[in-house]
Design a protein around this motif. Structure first.
Motif, PDB file in Angstrom:
ATOM      1  N   GLY A 117      22.124  30.137  70.949  1.00 27.51           N
ATOM      2  CA  GLY A 117      22.836  28.662  70.797  1.00 27.51           C
ATOM      3  C   GLY A 117      23.114  28.170  69.249  1.00 27.51           C
ATOM      4  O   GLY A 117      23.898  27.193  69.542  1.00 27.51           O
ATOM      5  N   GLY A 118      23.670  29.306  68.544  1.00 27.71           N
ATOM      6  CA  GLY A 118      23.879  28.334  67.188  1.00 27.71           C
ATOM      7  C   GLY A 118      25.347  28.591  67.118  1.00 27.71           C
ATOM      8  O   GLY A 118      26.422  28.922  68.366  1.00 27.71           O
ATOM      9  N   ALA A 119      26.142  29.037  65.991  1.00 24.36           N
ATOM     10  CA  ALA A 119      27.711  28.638  65.781  1.00 24.36           C
ATOM     11  C   ALA A 119      28.116  30.151  65.267  1.00 24.36           C
ATOM     12  O   ALA A 119      28.092  30.360  63.971  1.00 24.36           O
ATOM     13  CB  ALA A 119      28.132  27.578  65.347  1.00 24.36           C
ATOM     14  N   ASN A 120      28.773  30.905  66.090  1.00 22.55           N
ATOM     15  CA  ASN A 120      29.586  32.377  65.673  1.00 22.55           C
ATOM     16  C   ASN A 120      31.354  31.628  65.359  1.00 22.55           C
ATOM     17  O   ASN A 120      31.976  31.958  66.695  1.00 22.55           O
ATOM     18  CB  ASN A 120      29.614  33.113  66.672  1.00 22.55           C
ATOM     19  N   ILE A 121      31.891  31.600  63.929  1.00 28.54           N
ATOM     20  CA  ILE A 121      32.453  31.428  63.424  1.00 28.54           C
ATOM     21  C   ILE A 121      33.708  32.925  62.976  1.00 28.54           C
ATOM     22  O   ILE A 121      32.743  33.565  62.498  1.00 28.54           O
ATOM     23  CB  ILE A 121      32.048  30.648  62.388  1.00 28.54           C
ATOM     24  N   ASP A 122      35.128  32.942  63.177  1.00 27.81           N
ATOM     25  CA  ASP A 122      35.769  33.688  62.357  1.00 27.81           C
ATOM     26  C   ASP A 122      36.051  33.341  60.981  1.00 27.81           C
ATOM     27  O   ASP A 122      37.184  32.207  61.081  1.00 27.81           O
ATOM     28  CB  ASP A 122      37.007  34.226  63.459  1.00 27.81           C
ATOM     29  N   ARG A 123      35.686  33.605  60.269  1.00 26.09           N
ATOM     30  CA  ARG A 123      36.136  33.239  59.050  1.00 26.09           C
ATOM     31  C   ARG A 123      37.997  33.176  58.913  1.00 26.09           C
ATOM     32  O   ARG A 123      38.282  32.348  58.234  1.00 26.09           O
ATOM     33  CB  ARG A 123      35.426  33.630  57.778  1.00 26.09           C
ATOM     34  N   LYS A 124      38.633  33.964  59.131  1.00 21.29           N
ATOM     35  CA  LYS A 124      39.726  33.717  59.176  1.00 21.29           C
ATOM     36  C   LYS A 124      40.776  33.004  60.835  1.00 21.29           C
ATOM     37  O   LYS A 124      42.415  32.878  60.430  1.00 21.29           O
ATOM     38  CB  LYS A 124      40.869  35.495  59.522  1.00 21.29           C
ATOM     39  N   ASP A 125      40.103  32.495  60.598  1.00 23.59           N
ATOM     40  CA  ASP A 125      40.400  31.457  62.040  1.00 23.59           C
ATOM     41  C   ASP A 125      39.695  29.975  61.524  1.00 23.59           C
ATOM     42  O   ASP A 125      38.743  29.995  62.349  1.00 23.59           O
ATOM     43  CB  ASP A 125      40.418  31.793  63.080  1.00 23.59           C
ATOM     44  N   SER A 126      40.508  29.608  60.904  1.00 28.53           N
ATOM     45  CA  SER A 126      39.619  27.702  60.255  1.00 28.53           C
ATOM     46  C   SER A 126      39.565  27.080  61.197  1.00 28.53           C
ATOM     47  O   SER A 126      38.441  26.144  61.786  1.00 28.53           O
ATOM     48  CB  SER A 126      40.530  26.844  59.867  1.00 28.53           C
TER      49      SER A 126
END
Length: 247
Positions: free
Chosen positions: A123-132
């Motif tokens: 349930g967390g957030a998995n982010i792509d640091r190269k894609d704001s």
């Protein structure tokens, strides 16, 4: 002496640490697939209990201090400094009743037993640091889940780990985005001490005898405050606890 002991104790620690990850991978899968979120949450809690107390194999001590009366009926944004990966199991275990979710790099959702599965389905957030745009979108989705389920989030606003324990300036982006979605969330700083010492020599040897400490500090009501003021207040509390006030 800590480094010398580390050569031996690191082998024992890594054996039990990775054994725990391997054992809990199928346990998580069964809990999630057949019994849903609550069972999966319990499996993740106990996974992190064992990961936290694996630190004893390094001769480390573990202490969690929470003298705050935190609510269970509203979302909380925990704001902590970040020193090493060994910060995280203790945060998950000791704050388990608050359903804390993390903002993680999307790369971590693959290839790591137990941890990757939890990041995908917890349930967390998995982010792509190269894609704001993707990163902001994921944080917004997390905020909506926080509102819907009264979950909490953990943010490390330094943006990266501090390799020497020195606090880096806090960034406001993630906290500001969450507050737009969950304006009623309570902000709670957490000071982490000495986790960096475990990895001060790198992945091997790990350092023996570190005194790991997590301290929950005074809650901050964000109402009528600018996000930058809230973040500055949280940073200041942590700086005071760590005795690292700006020059």
């Amino acid at each position: 002496m800590n480094k010398l002991l580390g050569y031996l104790l690191s082998i024992i620690f890594y054996f039990f640490f990775f054994l725990t990850l391997v054992v809990f991978q199928p346990i998580q899968w069964v809990c999630y697939r057949f019994f849903g979120y609550k069972a999966h949450k319990v499996s993740v809690d106990f996974l992190n209990f064992f990961l936290t107390y694996c630190d004893f194999f390094l001769g480390a001590s573990v202490k969690f201090v929470n003298q705050q009366q935190l609510p269970l009926d509203r979302p909380i944004i925990f704001v902590a400094n970040h020193q090493s990966m060994y910060d995280i199991p203790g945060l998950i275990w000791f704050l388990r009743k608050y359903h804390v979710k993390f903002i993680s790099k999307i790369e971590l959702t693959k290839g790591i037993p137990s941890i990757s599965f939890n990041l995908k389905y917890g349930g967390g957030a998995n982010i792509d640091r190269k894609d704001s745009k993707q990163a902001v979108s994921e944080i917004i989705k997390l905020g909506r889940r926080m509102k819907e389920h009264t979950w909490s989030a953990m943010i490390f606003p330094e943006g990266t780990r501090s390799k020497d324990g020195r606090l880096k300036p806090f960034q406001i982006g993630g906290i500001a985005t969450l507050l737009k979605v969950v304006p009623t969330a309570l902000i709670v700083p957490v000071a982490i001490e000495n986790s960096w010492k475990i990895v001060q020599y790198g992945a091997y040897p790990l350092s023996a005898g570190a005194q790991l400490r997590w301290t929950v500090l005074s809650p901050i009501e964000p109402a009528d405050k600018k996000p930058e003021d809230v973040v500055a207040e949280a940073e200041n509390q942590i700086r005071i606890k760590l005795k690292q006030l700006p020059a």
